[in-house]
Design an enzyme around this catalytic site. Structure first.
Site, PDB file in Angstrom:
ATOM      1  N   GLN A  63      95.731  48.897 100.471  1.00 40.19           N
ATOM      2  CA  GLN A  63      96.826  49.559 101.213  1.00 40.19           C
ATOM      3  C   GLN A  63      97.252  48.727 102.419  1.00 40.19           C
ATOM      4  O   GLN A  63      98.430  48.465 102.626  1.00 40.19           O
ATOM      5  CB  GLN A  63      96.362  50.908 101.755  1.00 40.19           C
ATOM      6  CG  GLN A  63      95.833  51.880 100.744  1.00 40.19           C
ATOM      7  CD  GLN A  63      95.652  53.240 101.389  1.00 40.19           C
ATOM      8  OE1 GLN A  63      96.615  53.983 101.541  1.00 40.19           O
ATOM      9  NE2 GLN A  63      94.440  53.584 101.776  1.00 40.19           N
ATOM     10  N   ALA A  89      87.556  45.748 101.358  1.00 33.09           N
ATOM     11  CA  ALA A  89      86.321  46.486 101.663  1.00 33.09           C
ATOM     12  C   ALA A  89      85.957  47.348 100.467  1.00 33.09           C
ATOM     13  O   ALA A  89      86.817  47.649  99.623  1.00 33.09           O
ATOM     14  CB  ALA A  89      86.531  47.388 102.885  1.00 33.09           C
ATOM     15  N   TYR A  90      84.711  47.726 100.422  1.00 28.34           N
ATOM     16  CA  TYR A  90      84.274  48.764  99.483  1.00 28.34           C
ATOM     17  C   TYR A  90      84.617  50.077 100.176  1.00 28.34           C
ATOM     18  O   TYR A  90      83.992  50.431 101.178  1.00 28.34           O
ATOM     19  CB  TYR A  90      82.763  48.632  99.237  1.00 28.34           C
ATOM     20  CG  TYR A  90      82.227  49.632  98.240  1.00 28.34           C
ATOM     21  CD1 TYR A  90      81.837  49.225  96.968  1.00 28.34           C
ATOM     22  CD2 TYR A  90      82.117  50.983  98.558  1.00 28.34           C
ATOM     23  CE1 TYR A  90      81.349  50.142  96.043  1.00 28.34           C
ATOM     24  CE2 TYR A  90      81.647  51.901  97.642  1.00 28.34           C
ATOM     25  CZ  TYR A  90      81.254  51.475  96.396  1.00 28.34           C
ATOM     26  OH  TYR A  90      80.779  52.380  95.482  1.00 28.34           O
ATOM     27  N   THR A  91      85.642  50.791  99.694  1.00 26.50           N
ATOM     28  CA  THR A  91      86.155  51.959 100.428  1.00 26.50           C
ATOM     29  C   THR A  91      85.887  53.299  99.734  1.00 26.50           C
ATOM     30  O   THR A  91      86.380  54.329 100.201  1.00 26.50           O
ATOM     31  CB  THR A  91      87.675  51.822 100.667  1.00 26.50           C
ATOM     32  OG1 THR A  91      88.313  51.596  99.410  1.00 26.50           O
ATOM     33  CG2 THR A  91      87.998  50.687 101.612  1.00 26.50           C
ATOM     34  N   ASP A 151      86.434  54.722 111.450  1.00 20.66           N
ATOM     35  CA  ASP A 151      85.979  55.840 112.286  1.00 20.66           C
ATOM     36  C   ASP A 151      84.667  56.444 111.750  1.00 20.66           C
ATOM     37  O   ASP A 151      83.982  57.146 112.475  1.00 20.66           O
ATOM     38  CB  ASP A 151      87.063  56.927 112.356  1.00 20.66           C
ATOM     39  CG  ASP A 151      87.504  57.434 110.992  1.00 20.66           C
ATOM     40  OD1 ASP A 151      87.428  56.661 110.005  1.00 20.66           O
ATOM     41  OD2 ASP A 151      87.929  58.604 110.886  1.00 20.66           O
ATOM     42  N   TYR A 170      78.614  54.448 103.269  1.00 13.10           N
ATOM     43  CA  TYR A 170      79.841  53.698 103.569  1.00 13.10           C
ATOM     44  C   TYR A 170      79.899  53.358 105.070  1.00 13.10           C
ATOM     45  O   TYR A 170      80.079  52.201 105.451  1.00 13.10           O
ATOM     46  CB  TYR A 170      81.073  54.509 103.147  1.00 13.10           C
ATOM     47  CG  TYR A 170      82.381  53.973 103.684  1.00 13.10           C
ATOM     48  CD1 TYR A 170      82.957  52.821 103.163  1.00 13.10           C
ATOM     49  CD2 TYR A 170      83.049  54.628 104.723  1.00 13.10           C
ATOM     50  CE1 TYR A 170      84.159  52.328 103.664  1.00 13.10           C
ATOM     51  CE2 TYR A 170      84.242  54.149 105.228  1.00 13.10           C
ATOM     52  CZ  TYR A 170      84.801  53.006 104.698  1.00 13.10           C
ATOM     53  OH  TYR A 170      85.987  52.521 105.209  1.00 13.10           O
ATOM     54  N   LYS A 212      79.711  49.656 106.837  1.00 15.27           N
ATOM     55  CA  LYS A 212      80.787  49.131 107.688  1.00 15.27           C
ATOM     56  C   LYS A 212      80.236  48.791 109.074  1.00 15.27           C
ATOM     57  O   LYS A 212      80.624  47.787 109.671  1.00 15.27           O
ATOM     58  CB  LYS A 212      81.926  50.148 107.804  1.00 15.27           C
ATOM     59  CG  LYS A 212      82.700  50.399 106.520  1.00 15.27           C
ATOM     60  CD  LYS A 212      83.492  49.206 106.028  1.00 15.27           C
ATOM     61  CE  LYS A 212      84.668  48.869 106.913  1.00 15.27           C
ATOM     62  NZ  LYS A 212      85.446  47.717 106.345  1.00 15.27           N
ATOM     63  N   TRP A 245      91.629  57.273 108.508  1.00 11.65           N
ATOM     64  CA  TRP A 245      92.509  58.120 107.677  1.00 11.65           C
ATOM     65  C   TRP A 245      93.749  57.348 107.193  1.00 11.65           C
ATOM     66  O   TRP A 245      94.896  57.748 107.421  1.00 11.65           O
ATOM     67  CB  TRP A 245      92.933  59.359 108.448  1.00 11.65           C
ATOM     68  CG  TRP A 245      91.833  60.319 108.786  1.00 11.65           C
ATOM     69  CD1 TRP A 245      90.523  60.051 109.029  1.00 11.65           C
ATOM     70  CD2 TRP A 245      91.962  61.750 108.931  1.00 11.65           C
ATOM     71  NE1 TRP A 245      89.827  61.200 109.312  1.00 11.65           N
ATOM     72  CE2 TRP A 245      90.692  62.251 109.256  1.00 11.65           C
ATOM     73  CE3 TRP A 245      93.033  62.632 108.821  1.00 11.65           C
ATOM     74  CZ2 TRP A 245      90.462  63.616 109.475  1.00 11.65           C
ATOM     75  CZ3 TRP A 245      92.806  63.989 109.046  1.00 11.65           C
ATOM     76  CH2 TRP A 245      91.528  64.470 109.362  1.00 11.65           C
TER      77      TRP A 245
HETATM   78  N1  NAP Z   1      91.188  54.107 103.508  1.00 12.79           N
HETATM   79  C1  NAP Z   1      90.814  54.692 104.644  1.00 12.79           C
HETATM   80  O1  NAP Z   1      91.021  55.902 104.850  1.00 12.79           O
HETATM   81  C2  NAP Z   1      90.159  53.886 105.731  1.00 12.79           C
HETATM   82  C3  NAP Z   1      89.735  54.551 106.908  1.00 12.79           C
HETATM   83  C4  NAP Z   1      89.161  53.790 107.930  1.00 12.79           C
HETATM   84  C5  NAP Z   1      89.006  52.430 107.790  1.00 12.79           C
HETATM   85  N2  NAP Z   1      89.390  51.823 106.644  1.00 12.79           N
HETATM   86  C6  NAP Z   1      89.188  50.373 106.512  1.00 12.79           C
HETATM   87  O2  NAP Z   1      90.465  49.757 106.450  1.00 12.79           O
HETATM   88  C7  NAP Z   1      90.383  48.574 105.660  1.00 12.79           C
HETATM   89  C8  NAP Z   1      91.488  48.583 104.617  1.00 12.79           C
HETATM   90  O3  NAP Z   1      91.322  49.750 103.824  1.00 12.79           O
HETATM   91  P1  NAP Z   1      92.345  50.159 102.691  1.00 12.79           P
HETATM   92  O4  NAP Z   1      92.528  51.637 102.785  1.00 12.79           O
HETATM   93  O5  NAP Z   1      93.520  49.254 102.704  1.00 12.79           O
HETATM   94  O6  NAP Z   1      91.436  49.868 101.413  1.00 12.79           O
HETATM   95  P2  NAP Z   1      91.808  49.835  99.877  1.00 12.79           P
HETATM   96  O7  NAP Z   1      93.221  50.232  99.647  1.00 12.79           O
HETATM   97  O8  NAP Z   1      90.709  50.535  99.162  1.00 12.79           O
HETATM   98  O9  NAP Z   1      91.713  48.271  99.577  1.00 12.79           O
HETATM   99  C9  NAP Z   1      90.513  47.591  99.615  1.00 12.79           C
HETATM  100  C10 NAP Z   1      90.692  46.307  98.833  1.00 12.79           C
HETATM  101  O10 NAP Z   1      89.410  45.658  98.804  1.00 12.79           O
HETATM  102  C11 NAP Z   1      89.236  45.138  97.522  1.00 12.79           C
HETATM  103  N3  NAP Z   1      87.840  44.977  97.143  1.00 12.79           N
HETATM  104  C12 NAP Z   1      86.897  45.930  96.974  1.00 12.79           C
HETATM  105  N4  NAP Z   1      85.747  45.374  96.539  1.00 12.79           N
HETATM  106  C13 NAP Z   1      85.985  44.048  96.428  1.00 12.79           C
HETATM  107  C14 NAP Z   1      85.215  42.943  96.009  1.00 12.79           C
HETATM  108  N5  NAP Z   1      83.942  43.075  95.598  1.00 12.79           N
HETATM  109  N6  NAP Z   1      85.777  41.717  96.016  1.00 12.79           N
HETATM  110  C15 NAP Z   1      87.060  41.555  96.398  1.00 12.79           C
HETATM  111  N7  NAP Z   1      87.851  42.547  96.789  1.00 12.79           N
HETATM  112  C16 NAP Z   1      87.319  43.789  96.806  1.00 12.79           C
HETATM  113  C17 NAP Z   1      89.900  46.155  96.599  1.00 12.79           C
HETATM  114  O11 NAP Z   1      90.181  45.514  95.387  1.00 12.79           O
HETATM  115  P3  NAP Z   1      90.632  46.351  94.099  1.00 12.79           P
HETATM  116  O12 NAP Z   1      92.057  46.716  94.377  1.00 12.79           O
HETATM  117  O13 NAP Z   1      90.464  45.381  92.983  1.00 12.79           O
HETATM  118  O14 NAP Z   1      89.694  47.520  94.024  1.00 12.79           O
HETATM  119  C18 NAP Z   1      91.135  46.540  97.386  1.00 12.79           C
HETATM  120  O15 NAP Z   1      92.241  45.722  97.090  1.00 12.79           O
HETATM  121  C19 NAP Z   1      88.962  48.535 105.108  1.00 12.79           C
HETATM  122  O16 NAP Z   1      88.179  47.699 105.927  1.00 12.79           O
HETATM  123  C20 NAP Z   1      88.480  49.962 105.245  1.00 12.79           C
HETATM  124  O17 NAP Z   1      87.072  50.040 105.354  1.00 12.79           O
HETATM  125  C21 NAP Z   1      89.988  52.507 105.609  1.00 12.79           C
END
Ligand code: NAP
Length: 304
Positions: free
Chosen positions: A12, A60-62, A102, A125, A129, A155
Site C-alpha cells: 500500500q 514488511a510481514y504485515t 503503533d 507482529y 517490528k 491503521w
Molecule cells: N497496514 C497497516 O495497517 C500498518 C499499520 C502500521 C504500520 N504499518 C507498517 O507500514 C509499512 C507498510 O505497510 P503496508 O500496509 O503498505 O503493507 P502491505 O500493503 O502489506 O505491503 C507489504 C509489502 O511487503 C512485501 N513483503 C512481505 N513479505 C516479503 C518478503 N518476504 N520479501 C519481500 N517482500 C515482502 C509484500 O509483498 P507481497 O505483495 O508479495 O505480499 C507487500 O508488497 C510496514 O512496515 C508495516 O509494518 C502498516
C-alpha cells in the site's frame, strides 16, 4: 543523479512511494519477486549492486494474526531484513528510512504516544517490528555515521495494495445489511499517500548535499485526529454513499473487542503524537476524514 532504492514497491505504502520519491532522484523499485526479504544475503547483494544514496523500506510481514503461527518468518522479514539494510547502508554511506507500527505499544495510555514512551507489544507482529527498530538503532549506535529514520505509523489504508479495512468494509457493505464493528479500539486511520508524502519530506532532508545534523531517529506519523474502527467504518460507508456507491448495508453496529476475538490482542488505544515530525513537514497532516474522502473517490474511479 541521486539513486534511491525502494524496497516493497507493491505494498500500500510502496505504491504511493513510487510517486512521491520520483521527483527526488532515480528510483529503483523492487518487489518480492526481485528481493525476498526472508533471504538476508540477497539484501546485501542487491544494495551493493544498486549503490543507492537512500534506501526506503516499505516491505514488511504485515499479517498481524498469521504472525502468531509464523513467528520465525515475521522476525526474518521485520527484524533481520532491516538490520541487513542498515548494515549495508552504513557500509555504502547511504541513508535508510524504515517504517514501523503503533502495535509496538500495548495501548494502556489514554493520551497520544510520544516516541519516548515505553514499548510493550502484545503479539508476534508488534514484537518483530520492535525488534526491527532496535536492530536499526543498534547499527546506528555502533556506526553513528549511519543516517536513518524509523517512521512509526498506524491503521494504514489506501487505494493500492492487496487489501485493507476500507476495502473490506466496502466489499461486505455491498453484500450485507448489517456490519458489526469494534468500537473499543482507538487509533488514527492513515492514508498510504500521506505516509508516502511524509517519507518524501524526510528523504528530501537526507538527500541534502550538506548532511543534516541530528535528523536520525524515531518519528511518529499518522493523519490527524482519532477514531474507533466503528467510527472509521461509519465514515467509509458515508463517504461511499455520497458517491452513490451501490451498498446493501442498512445498519452498522458497534461491538466490543471481546465480541470479536482474534488470535492477536490489539492495543485499545494507539493514537500517535505527530508533534516531533511537525518540524520536518511543511503542514500538519490532514484530518483522517479528509484523506478518507480522497481515497474513497480514488477507489470509486477505479471501480467505474
Ligand atoms: N497496514 C497497516 O495497517 C500498518 C499499520 C502500521 C504500520 N504499518 C507498517 O507500514 C509499512 C507498510 O505497510 P503496508 O500496509 O503498505 O503493507 P502491505 O500493503 O502489506 O505491503 C507489504 C509489502 O511487503 C512485501 N513483503 C512481505 N513479505 C516479503 C518478503 N518476504 N520479501 C519481500 N517482500 C515482502 C509484500 O509483498 P507481497 O505483495 O508479495 O505480499 C507487500 O508488497 C510496514 O512496515 C508495516 O509494518 C502498516
Amino acid at each position: 543523479m541521486t539513486r534511491i532504492l525502494l524496497i516493497g514497491q507493491d505494498g500500500q505504502v510502496g505504491q504511493e512511494l513510487q510517486k512521491t520519491l520520483a521527483p527526488l532522484g532515480e528510483v529503483m523499485s523492487v518487489g518480492r519477486s526481485q528481493l525476498d526479504l526472508s533471504a538476508p544475503e540477497q539484501i546485501q547483494r542487491l544494495i551493493q549492486q544498486v549503490t543507492p544514496r537512500l534506501i526506503v523500506n516499505a516491505a514488511a510481514y504485515t499479517a498481524v494474526d498469521k504472525a502468531e503461527s509464523e513467528p520465525a518468518l515475521a522476525h526474518a522479514v521485520n527484524a533481520v531484513a532491516p538490520e541487513q539494510m542498515a548494515k549495508s547502508a552504513q557500509a555504502l554511506g547511504a541513508a535508510l528510512i524504515h517504517i514501523s507500527t503503533d502495535y509496538v505499544f500495548d495501548g494502556s495510555q489514554s493520551s497520544p504516544y510520544l516516541e519516548t514512551d515505553p514499548t510493550h507489544p502484545l503479539g508476534v507482529y508488534g514484537e518483530s517490528k520492535l525488534a526491527g527498530e532496535t536492530a536499526v538503532q543498534q547499527v546506528h549506535a555502533a556506526y553513528p555515521d549511519l543516517q536513518y529514520a524509523i517512521l512509526r505509523t498506524a491503521w494504514v489504508y489506501g487505494a493500492g495494495g492487496k487489501g485493507n479495512f476500507a476495502k473490506t468494509m466496502l466489499r461486505v457493505g455491498a453484500e450485507r445489511p448489517e456490519l458489526r464493528v469494534v468500537s473499543d479500539q482507538i487509533g488514527t486511520p492513515t492514508s498510504a499517500s500521506e505516509i508516502a508524502r511524509a517519507i518524501a519530506a524526510l528523504a528530501e532532508q537526507f538527500l541534502q548535499p550538506t548532511r543534516p545534523e541530528n535528523l536520525s531517529g524515531l518519528y511518529h506519523f499518522t493523519n490527524s485526529g482519532a477514531a474507533s474502527w466503528y467510527d472509521f467504518a461509519v465514515a467509509i460507508i458515508e463517504e461511499a454513499r455520497a458517491l452513490d456507491w451501490p451498498l446493501a448495508v442498512q445498519q452498522i453496529t458497534p461491538i466490543t473487542t471481546a465480541e470479536y476475538p482474534t488470535p492477536t490482542r490489539r492495543p485499545a488505544y494507539s493514537v500517535l503524537s505527530n508533534q516531533k515530525i511537525q518540524t520536518i513537514l511543511q503542514a500538519p497532516p490532514p484530518q483522517w476524514r479528509q484523506s478518507l474522502r480522497q481515497v474513497i473517490r480514488e477507489l470509486y474511479s477505479q471501480k467505474s
